[in-house]
Design an enzyme around this catalytic site. Structure first.
Site, PDB file in Angstrom:
ATOM      1  N   CYS A  98      42.572  33.525  38.687  1.00  0.00           N
ATOM      2  CA  CYS A  98      41.583  32.712  38.269  1.00  0.00           C
ATOM      3  C   CYS A  98      41.178  31.533  37.497  1.00  0.00           C
ATOM      4  O   CYS A  98      42.076  31.125  37.668  1.00  0.00           O
ATOM      5  CB  CYS A  98      40.587  33.913  37.928  1.00  0.00           C
ATOM      6  SG  CYS A  98      38.707  33.571  39.296  1.00  0.00           S
ATOM      7  N   HIS A 196      41.963  39.197  41.200  1.00  0.00           N
ATOM      8  CA  HIS A 196      42.386  39.278  39.422  1.00  0.00           C
ATOM      9  C   HIS A 196      42.553  41.088  40.611  1.00  0.00           C
ATOM     10  O   HIS A 196      42.154  41.539  40.237  1.00  0.00           O
ATOM     11  CB  HIS A 196      40.993  39.664  38.903  1.00  0.00           C
ATOM     12  CG  HIS A 196      40.436  38.452  38.541  1.00  0.00           C
ATOM     13  ND1 HIS A 196      39.977  37.798  37.409  1.00  0.00           N
ATOM     14  CD2 HIS A 196      39.172  37.232  39.354  1.00  0.00           C
ATOM     15  CE1 HIS A 196      39.270  37.230  37.548  1.00  0.00           C
ATOM     16  NE2 HIS A 196      38.571  36.781  38.530  1.00  0.00           N
ATOM     17  N   GLU A 198      44.890  42.566  38.006  1.00  0.00           N
ATOM     18  CA  GLU A 198      44.241  43.389  36.713  1.00  0.00           C
ATOM     19  C   GLU A 198      43.351  43.824  37.239  1.00  0.00           C
ATOM     20  O   GLU A 198      43.346  45.525  35.551  1.00  0.00           O
ATOM     21  CB  GLU A 198      43.849  41.887  35.763  1.00  0.00           C
ATOM     22  CG  GLU A 198      43.092  41.312  35.938  1.00  0.00           C
ATOM     23  CD  GLU A 198      43.149  40.173  36.261  1.00  0.00           C
ATOM     24  OE1 GLU A 198      43.894  40.109  37.145  1.00  0.00           O
ATOM     25  OE2 GLU A 198      41.838  39.883  35.700  1.00  0.00           O
TER      26      GLU A 198
HETATM   27  N1  GLN Z   1      34.375  30.525  37.547  1.00  0.00           N
HETATM   28  C1  GLN Z   1      35.303  30.368  36.646  1.00  0.00           C
HETATM   29  C2  GLN Z   1      35.597  29.428  35.606  1.00  0.00           C
HETATM   30  O1  GLN Z   1      35.866  28.102  36.452  1.00  0.00           O
HETATM   31  C3  GLN Z   1      36.816  31.360  36.836  1.00  0.00           C
HETATM   32  C4  GLN Z   1      36.650  32.551  37.059  1.00  0.00           C
HETATM   33  C5  GLN Z   1      37.586  34.032  36.653  1.00  0.00           C
HETATM   34  O2  GLN Z   1      38.268  34.120  35.959  1.00  0.00           O
HETATM   35  N2  GLN Z   1      36.831  35.083  37.013  1.00  0.00           N
HETATM   36  O3  GLN Z   1      36.734  29.096  35.003  1.00  0.00           O
END
Ligand code: GLN
Length: 217
Positions: A98, A196, A198
């Protein structure tokens, strides 16, 4: 007749299959604890990375989910940005989920103009790409290298809009308005997922990464 193997020596293949690589988790912001637990479960020795000396000591690095612009600022504040770029150029295995995917990109859309990224994978990533209505959701998706679909949790996730030559697409959104969008990619020893792994208890993506670090070692 071949020479006998000296006592205590095993082939490097056997060492690699069972070794305990030291894998750092970038611990500036985000879901660090979940990655530490997942890595430990997969037979790695996780360590927190906040300093250049800690970064220098790891065999691989996880960049957690969180807020990519905050992590970008902290990378600069902790003087880690250039050392991390240098280690990635030298082939450090890395896995980003992410926000970690955003940081590993070579180009980021819809981010702050001052946000920095690491160019670990030749790809263009759009931040917060799924839009408000579906910004957080779960689905099962096919993932290259895994026999059965993986449970994927997306939280204000990015997607990948372009990959360069030499980048392998590992997973795409299977259905819905974002069907076909790339949500996992790999270039050499660097892997990134929009979702994710994890947080689901399905640790197969972490297992793949720990194996990759063992083989790179
Ligand atoms: N929207 C977040 C960002 O721009 C990422 C979201 C996440 O890691 N769950 O970094």
């Amino acid at each position: 007749m071949s020479a006998p193997t000296p006592a205590g020596l095993v082939s490097s293949a056997a060492v690699n299959a069972t070794s305990t690589p030291t894998i750092g988790v970038l611990a500036l912001q985000g879901d660090v604890r979940e990655h530490v637990a997942a890595l430990r479960h997969c037979g790695a020795a996780p360590v927190l990375v906040r300093r250049e000396a800690e970064l220098a000591a790891v065999d691989g690095l996880v960049l957690p989910g969180g807020e990519s612009t905050a992590i970008s600022k902290l990378l600069q504040a902790f003087d880690l940005l250039e050392p991390l770029r240098a280690r990635l150029r030298d082939g450090l295995p890395a896995f980003g989920s992410c926000a970690g995917m955003i940081l590993l990109a070579s180009e980021v859309l819809d981010t702050r103009p001052d946000a920095q990224h690491l160019s670990g994978i030749d790809m263009t990533v759009r931040r917060n790409a799924f839009g408000r209505q579906v910004d957080s959701f779960e689905t099962d998706l096919e993932f290259t290298g895994l026999d059965t679909p993986v449970r994927a949790v997306f939280i204000r996730a990015p997607w990948v809009e372009r990959v360069g030559d030499g980048v392998e697409v590992l997973a795409r959104v299977p259905h819905g308005p974002a069907q076909g969008r790339i949500v996992a990619a790999r270039q050499g020893n660097v892997v990134a997922t929009s979702f994710h792994p994890e947080v689901t208890g399905d640790l197969r993506v972490h297992e793949l990464f720990v194996d990759l670090v063992r083989k790179a070692g």
